[in-house]
Write a protein that holds these residues in place. Structure first.
Motif, PDB file in Angstrom:
ATOM      1  N   ASP A  23       3.404  12.296   3.022  1.00  0.00           N
ATOM      2  CA  ASP A  23       2.604  12.348   4.243  1.00  0.00           C
ATOM      3  C   ASP A  23       1.480  11.317   4.221  1.00  0.00           C
ATOM      4  O   ASP A  23       1.377  10.499   5.130  1.00  0.00           O
ATOM      5  CB  ASP A  23       2.015  13.763   4.425  1.00  0.00           C
ATOM      6  N   VAL A  24       0.622  11.369   3.194  1.00  0.00           N
ATOM      7  CA  VAL A  24      -0.517  10.453   3.100  1.00  0.00           C
ATOM      8  C   VAL A  24      -0.480   9.773   1.737  1.00  0.00           C
ATOM      9  O   VAL A  24      -0.361  10.435   0.706  1.00  0.00           O
ATOM     10  CB  VAL A  24      -1.854  11.193   3.288  1.00  0.00           C
ATOM     11  N   ILE A  25      -0.578   8.439   1.750  1.00  0.00           N
ATOM     12  CA  ILE A  25      -0.639   7.643   0.522  1.00  0.00           C
ATOM     13  C   ILE A  25      -2.067   7.110   0.407  1.00  0.00           C
ATOM     14  O   ILE A  25      -2.513   6.342   1.262  1.00  0.00           O
ATOM     15  CB  ILE A  25       0.374   6.485   0.547  1.00  0.00           C
ATOM     16  N   THR A  26      -2.776   7.526  -0.632  1.00  0.00           N
ATOM     17  CA  THR A  26      -4.150   7.074  -0.856  1.00  0.00           C
ATOM     18  C   THR A  26      -4.169   6.107  -2.018  1.00  0.00           C
ATOM     19  O   THR A  26      -3.745   6.453  -3.128  1.00  0.00           O
ATOM     20  CB  THR A  26      -5.070   8.267  -1.140  1.00  0.00           C
ATOM     21  N   VAL A  27      -4.650   4.880  -1.773  1.00  0.00           N
ATOM     22  CA  VAL A  27      -4.703   3.830  -2.793  1.00  0.00           C
ATOM     23  C   VAL A  27      -6.163   3.462  -3.005  1.00  0.00           C
ATOM     24  O   VAL A  27      -6.821   2.933  -2.095  1.00  0.00           O
ATOM     25  CB  VAL A  27      -3.881   2.592  -2.363  1.00  0.00           C
ATOM     26  N   ASP A  28      -6.723   3.764  -4.178  1.00  0.00           N
ATOM     27  CA  ASP A  28      -8.100   3.415  -4.524  1.00  0.00           C
ATOM     28  C   ASP A  28      -8.123   2.050  -5.215  1.00  0.00           C
ATOM     29  O   ASP A  28      -7.318   1.797  -6.126  1.00  0.00           O
ATOM     30  CB  ASP A  28      -8.696   4.478  -5.452  1.00  0.00           C
ATOM     31  N   LEU A  29      -9.033   1.192  -4.754  1.00  0.00           N
ATOM     32  CA  LEU A  29      -9.129  -0.169  -5.280  1.00  0.00           C
ATOM     33  C   LEU A  29     -10.434  -0.322  -6.052  1.00  0.00           C
ATOM     34  O   LEU A  29     -11.405   0.406  -5.830  1.00  0.00           O
ATOM     35  CB  LEU A  29      -9.057  -1.183  -4.137  1.00  0.00           C
ATOM     36  N   ASP A  30     -10.492  -1.294  -6.937  1.00  0.00           N
ATOM     37  CA  ASP A  30     -11.635  -1.468  -7.827  1.00  0.00           C
ATOM     38  C   ASP A  30     -12.197  -2.874  -7.669  1.00  0.00           C
ATOM     39  O   ASP A  30     -11.552  -3.852  -8.075  1.00  0.00           O
ATOM     40  CB  ASP A  30     -11.202  -1.226  -9.280  1.00  0.00           C
ATOM     41  N   ASP A  31     -13.388  -2.962  -7.045  1.00  0.00           N
ATOM     42  CA  ASP A  31     -14.115  -4.234  -6.941  1.00  0.00           C
ATOM     43  C   ASP A  31     -13.259  -5.353  -6.345  1.00  0.00           C
ATOM     44  O   ASP A  31     -13.032  -6.396  -6.945  1.00  0.00           O
ATOM     45  CB  ASP A  31     -14.627  -4.660  -8.321  1.00  0.00           C
ATOM     46  N   VAL A  32     -12.724  -5.118  -5.149  1.00  0.00           N
ATOM     47  CA  VAL A  32     -11.975  -6.153  -4.451  1.00  0.00           C
ATOM     48  C   VAL A  32     -12.584  -6.359  -3.075  1.00  0.00           C
ATOM     49  O   VAL A  32     -13.150  -5.437  -2.472  1.00  0.00           O
ATOM     50  CB  VAL A  32     -10.477  -5.800  -4.325  1.00  0.00           C
ATOM     51  N   SER A  33     -12.476  -7.561  -2.570  1.00  0.00           N
ATOM     52  CA  SER A  33     -12.970  -7.868  -1.231  1.00  0.00           C
ATOM     53  C   SER A  33     -12.104  -8.953  -0.635  1.00  0.00           C
ATOM     54  O   SER A  33     -11.473  -9.741  -1.347  1.00  0.00           O
ATOM     55  CB  SER A  33     -14.438  -8.326  -1.286  1.00  0.00           C
ATOM     56  N   GLY A  34     -12.069  -9.010   0.679  1.00  0.00           N
ATOM     57  CA  GLY A  34     -11.283 -10.008   1.376  1.00  0.00           C
ATOM     58  C   GLY A  34     -11.321  -9.758   2.863  1.00  0.00           C
ATOM     59  O   GLY A  34     -11.850  -8.746   3.344  1.00  0.00           O
ATOM     60  N   SER A  35     -10.693 -10.674   3.580  1.00  0.00           N
ATOM     61  CA  SER A  35     -10.686 -10.572   5.033  1.00  0.00           C
ATOM     62  C   SER A  35      -9.408  -9.957   5.582  1.00  0.00           C
ATOM     63  O   SER A  35      -9.351  -9.594   6.748  1.00  0.00           O
ATOM     64  CB  SER A  35     -10.882 -11.964   5.651  1.00  0.00           C
ATOM     65  N   HIS A  36      -8.354  -9.853   4.748  1.00  0.00           N
ATOM     66  CA  HIS A  36      -7.078  -9.303   5.210  1.00  0.00           C
ATOM     67  C   HIS A  36      -6.538  -8.347   4.153  1.00  0.00           C
ATOM     68  O   HIS A  36      -6.670  -8.592   2.946  1.00  0.00           O
ATOM     69  CB  HIS A  36      -6.046 -10.414   5.459  1.00  0.00           C
ATOM     70  N   VAL A  37      -5.907  -7.257   4.638  1.00  0.00           N
ATOM     71  CA  VAL A  37      -5.266  -6.264   3.775  1.00  0.00           C
ATOM     72  C   VAL A  37      -3.783  -6.198   4.161  1.00  0.00           C
ATOM     73  O   VAL A  37      -3.452  -6.060   5.343  1.00  0.00           O
ATOM     74  CB  VAL A  37      -5.922  -4.877   3.926  1.00  0.00           C
ATOM     75  N   VAL A  38      -2.907  -6.318   3.152  1.00  0.00           N
ATOM     76  CA  VAL A  38      -1.454  -6.227   3.362  1.00  0.00           C
ATOM     77  C   VAL A  38      -0.977  -4.873   2.852  1.00  0.00           C
ATOM     78  O   VAL A  38      -1.226  -4.510   1.690  1.00  0.00           O
ATOM     79  CB  VAL A  38      -0.715  -7.360   2.623  1.00  0.00           C
ATOM     80  N   VAL A  39      -0.332  -4.094   3.736  1.00  0.00           N
ATOM     81  CA  VAL A  39       0.325  -2.837   3.349  1.00  0.00           C
ATOM     82  C   VAL A  39       1.816  -3.131   3.262  1.00  0.00           C
ATOM     83  O   VAL A  39       2.473  -3.375   4.279  1.00  0.00           O
ATOM     84  CB  VAL A  39       0.036  -1.722   4.373  1.00  0.00           C
ATOM     85  N   TRP A  40       2.365  -3.123   2.045  1.00  0.00           N
ATOM     86  CA  TRP A  40       3.743  -3.562   1.782  1.00  0.00           C
ATOM     87  C   TRP A  40       4.577  -2.350   1.352  1.00  0.00           C
ATOM     88  O   TRP A  40       4.342  -1.760   0.299  1.00  0.00           O
ATOM     89  CB  TRP A  40       3.724  -4.617   0.669  1.00  0.00           C
ATOM     90  N   LEU A  41       5.537  -1.928   2.195  1.00  0.00           N
ATOM     91  CA  LEU A  41       6.391  -0.779   1.907  1.00  0.00           C
ATOM     92  C   LEU A  41       7.522  -1.215   0.987  1.00  0.00           C
ATOM     93  O   LEU A  41       8.323  -2.079   1.337  1.00  0.00           O
ATOM     94  CB  LEU A  41       6.961  -0.206   3.208  1.00  0.00           C
ATOM     95  N   THR A  42       7.605  -0.618  -0.197  1.00  0.00           N
ATOM     96  CA  THR A  42       8.662  -0.937  -1.164  1.00  0.00           C
ATOM     97  C   THR A  42       9.732   0.142  -1.251  1.00  0.00           C
ATOM     98  O   THR A  42      10.756  -0.074  -1.883  1.00  0.00           O
ATOM     99  CB  THR A  42       8.042  -1.129  -2.558  1.00  0.00           C
ATOM    100  N   ARG A  43       9.530   1.300  -0.650  1.00  0.00           N
ATOM    101  CA  ARG A  43      10.547   2.349  -0.575  1.00  0.00           C
ATOM    102  C   ARG A  43      10.312   3.149   0.681  1.00  0.00           C
ATOM    103  O   ARG A  43       9.177   3.519   0.985  1.00  0.00           O
ATOM    104  CB  ARG A  43      10.486   3.265  -1.804  1.00  0.00           C
ATOM    105  N   VAL A  44      11.395   3.391   1.438  1.00  0.00           N
ATOM    106  CA  VAL A  44      11.297   4.126   2.696  1.00  0.00           C
ATOM    107  C   VAL A  44      12.271   5.295   2.656  1.00  0.00           C
ATOM    108  O   VAL A  44      13.236   5.301   1.885  1.00  0.00           O
ATOM    109  CB  VAL A  44      11.592   3.200   3.905  1.00  0.00           C
ATOM    110  N   PRO A  45      12.068   6.333   3.493  1.00  0.00           N
ATOM    111  CA  PRO A  45      12.936   7.520   3.451  1.00  0.00           C
ATOM    112  C   PRO A  45      14.342   7.210   3.955  1.00  0.00           C
ATOM    113  O   PRO A  45      14.571   6.275   4.730  1.00  0.00           O
ATOM    114  CB  PRO A  45      12.213   8.523   4.363  1.00  0.00           C
ATOM    115  N   LEU A  46      15.307   8.042   3.520  1.00  0.00           N
ATOM    116  CA  LEU A  46      16.685   7.972   3.965  1.00  0.00           C
ATOM    117  C   LEU A  46      16.886   8.969   5.089  1.00  0.00           C
ATOM    118  O   LEU A  46      16.679  10.173   4.914  1.00  0.00           O
ATOM    119  CB  LEU A  46      17.642   8.266   2.797  1.00  0.00           C
ATOM    120  N   GLY A  47      17.297   8.445   6.264  1.00  0.00           N
ATOM    121  CA  GLY A  47      17.567   9.306   7.402  1.00  0.00           C
ATOM    122  C   GLY A  47      19.047   9.453   7.674  1.00  0.00           C
ATOM    123  O   GLY A  47      19.903   9.085   6.856  1.00  0.00           O
TER     124      GLY A  47
END
Length: 624
Positions: free
Chosen positions: A585-609
């Motif tokens: 349902d919810v994927i929480t990703v904690d990052l450590d001392d990073v900064s930038g102007s763009h964030v990429v959310v890259w799906l590496t596994r998706v559900p089977l329908g």
């Protein structure tokens, strides 16, 4: 599009030709890529003006009714201005002709493979469709070890083979069993598997005449179906092998049941030493020795065949002609008493040389030497003295009742120091004295701490603030501020590189009821799929500290990686993920001392329908 087609051409605006797998007069068999569903498919092609085009379309309609897990299904069929084509499901694996090019199968493996094929052919006949061209090239062992059948009805129409012949399928089942057991193809139909050897009159040799170690029930099935059962009936092997009349070998159901009966009968299994051999370069594995009782007793049927199969004479390989019910006269002197190994020469030479076994068994190997016995205790020295004794005169021990471990007459220590020092007695009361000192020091330290606290409190004249006057402190370790962002789709491996760009803003609109979704894929992302992943790019409007990314997904188990960059990326080369996570349902990703102007959310596994693999992202929150 002309009747000739090349790699890269797109058929019907959907199927891009990739690799030509086979070609016949006026027809082609291609591996193609379905650009709508992004999956490999098999395509049979004929010129629209070809006489077989109508037959090909009719075969596709008949084959489409069969729903069986082993059959590669018909997915599409149509006719253009210049071509008639049929699209089939693609199967990953190795065809049977390539498997047999290395070595024949074990009898149990061969029986299982042909039983699987026979079961599918039986279902096809019940549905009113036949294969008509069931050669080893059309039987596939896929990447999971399952049997898959290629080109049901369609391949025969493509090659101009007569169709609607169920009896031909039954003959092909026997030929497949023969080929799996021997590595030779007896026909009918052409195959790249080498042809089976024949007698002078053109009769195909039985499997046991080609390769030793083949169980008699399987040899009998091939004999009944390919040679008319003349050998089995002449020797009366039907009753002796426990053959049941209900196995009708003229139908695929009967062939399947006969093979399953063989697989389920422990007594019918081939011995490991006979079945595990490999018939390479014409050398047939050694058969187990004939028991002495069978060497001297001549009976009809099975024993006579065992003598003829396991020990043929070099000058006479033909089977004896015996009428059913008669007892042949066998000279016990002519029956060999030792197993030999036949060596068939390459080429057209019919002579057979025999590598005879030893006349006598070799002597058993010598027994292992017994290790010398060792005493449990050290032996005594001269005059009863112990084995270990002093080599110098030790000083006089301080006590006369010390313990010496080796000999009482000559005291010495284990280390050779001369004598064992006396054990020091503990001084009474010393432990309690040490404990009293520790308690006293602890009490002095406690008094000093209390005095220092009281002096510090008295020096401060201002009273302590009330509880409601103390400001509430916000914890510094928990990100709470959301960063506004705009989203675009990110599909650098796609062709074209887009993944529903019009729905990307729904992932950052603050409404979990709306979502951005991926396309539906036939395979999961990763090394085995068409892509390593897809995703979204979030523009933060400038450089921001990013401490947490919360991704709300739909559909089930989803895995994602998060990248933080100083510009909008075009691909992932040279980038390292700042974090990753999984969830339903919810994927929480904690990052450590990073900064930038763009964030990429890259799906590496998706559900089977129900239709394939597809992922949905309802909301993405970037927190600092």
């Amino acid at each position: 599009m002309s009747a000739s087609i090349r790699a890269g051409d797109v058929l019907a605006g959907r199927y891009r030709m990739v690799d030509l797998l086979g070609e016949t007069e006026g027809g082609w068999f291609w591996c193609a890529h379905d650009e709508v569903l992004h999956r490999p498919v098999a395509v049979h092609l004929l010129g629209a003006d070809n006489d077989r085009a109508t037959t090909l379309m009719d075969a596709a309609r008949r084959a489409a009714v069969l729903d069986d897990r082993r059959n590669l299904r018909v997915l599409d069929a149509d006719t253009t201005d210049s071509l008639a084509f049929v699209v089939n499901e693609w199967g990953q694996g190795e065809s049977l002709d390539l498997v047999l090019a290395e070595e024949p199968m074990l009898p149990q493996q061969a029986a299982w493979v042909v039983a699987e094929v026979a079961d599918t052919i039986a279902r096809a006949h019940a549905a009113g469709v036949s294969h008509d061209h069931l050669v080893p090239e059309h039987v596939l062992l896929d990447e999971h070890g399952e049997v898959r059948i290629i080109g049901l009805a369609v391949d025969a129409a493509l090659h101009g083979v007569p169709t609607m012949r169920p009896e031909e399928d039954v003959t092909h089942l026997a030929s497949l069993l023969y080929a799996c057991l021997t590595g030779r193809w007896p026909g009918p139909g052409a195959s790249v598997v080498p042809a089976a050897p024949t007698e002078h009159d053109g009769t195909v040799l039985r499997p046991r005449q080609v390769r030793a170690g083949i169980p008699r029930p399987l040899d009998r099935i091939c004999d009944e179906m390919l040679l008319g059962g003349q050998h089995s009936r002449s020797l009366g092997l039907g009753a002796m092998l426990g053959h049941r009349d209900e196995h009708d070998l003229t139908t695929p159901d009967g062939v399947r049941d006969a093979l399953l009966e063989f697989l389920g009968d422990p007594g019918a299994q081939v011995p490991p030493e006979a079945g595990a051999g490999t018939a390479r370069r014409g050398v047939v594995p050694v058969m187990p020795p004939v028991p002495a009782a069978e060497q001297t007793v001549a009976i009809a049927g099975d024993d006579l065949t065992a003598r003829a199969d396991a020990h043929p004479r070099p000058d006479d390989r033909a089977e004896p002609e015996v009428e059913t019910g008669e007892t042949p006269a066998v000279d016990p002197v002519e029956v060999p008493t030792e197993a030999g190994m036949p060596v068939f020469h390459d080429g057209d030479v019919d002579d057979v040389e025999w590598m005879r076994a030893r006349a006598h068994k070799p002597a058993p190997p010598p027994e292992f030497e017994q290790p010398e016995e060792r005493p449990l205790f050290a032996p005594e020295g001269e005059n009863g003295a112990g084995w270990r004794h002093r080599t110098h005169t030790p000083p006089t021990p301080p006590r006369s009742d010390d313990y010496w471990p080796w000999d009482t007459g000559h005291p010495s220590s284990l280390t050779g120091s001369g004598f064992v020092p006396p054990v020091a007695e503990p001084v009474p009361g010393r432990t309690w004295m040490r404990l009293a000192w520790i308690v006293g020091i602890a009490a002095l330290v406690l008094l000093a701490v209390v005095a220092a606290y009281q002096l510090g409190l008295g020096a401060n004249d201002d009273p302590p603030p009330a509880d409601d006057e103390i400001p509430a402190a916000t914890p510094t370790g928990e990100p709470t501020t959301a960063v506004a962002a705009t989203a675009t789709d990110f599909d650098p491996e796609g062709d074209p590189p887009e993944e529903y760009p019009e729905d990307a803003p729904l992932a950052v609109d603050g409404d979990p009821a709306t979502a951005w979704g991926t396309q539906t894929y036939a395979q999961q992302f990763g090394p085995g799929g068409l892509k390593s992943g897809v995703g979204l790019v979030l523009d933060l409007g400038g450089s921001q500290d990013v401490r947490r990314v919360r991704i709300t997904v739909r559909g089930g188990d989803t895995a994602a990686q998060v990248y933080v960059t100083d510009g909008a990326p075009t691909d992932l080369s040279g980038l390292e993920p700042a974090g990753a996570g999984t969830g339903n349902d919810v994927i929480t990703v904690d990052l450590d001392d990073v900064s930038g102007s763009h964030v990429v959310v890259w799906l590496t596994r998706v559900p089977l329908g129900a239709d394939g693999f597809r992922g949905e992202v309802a909301e993405v929150e970037v927190l600092r």
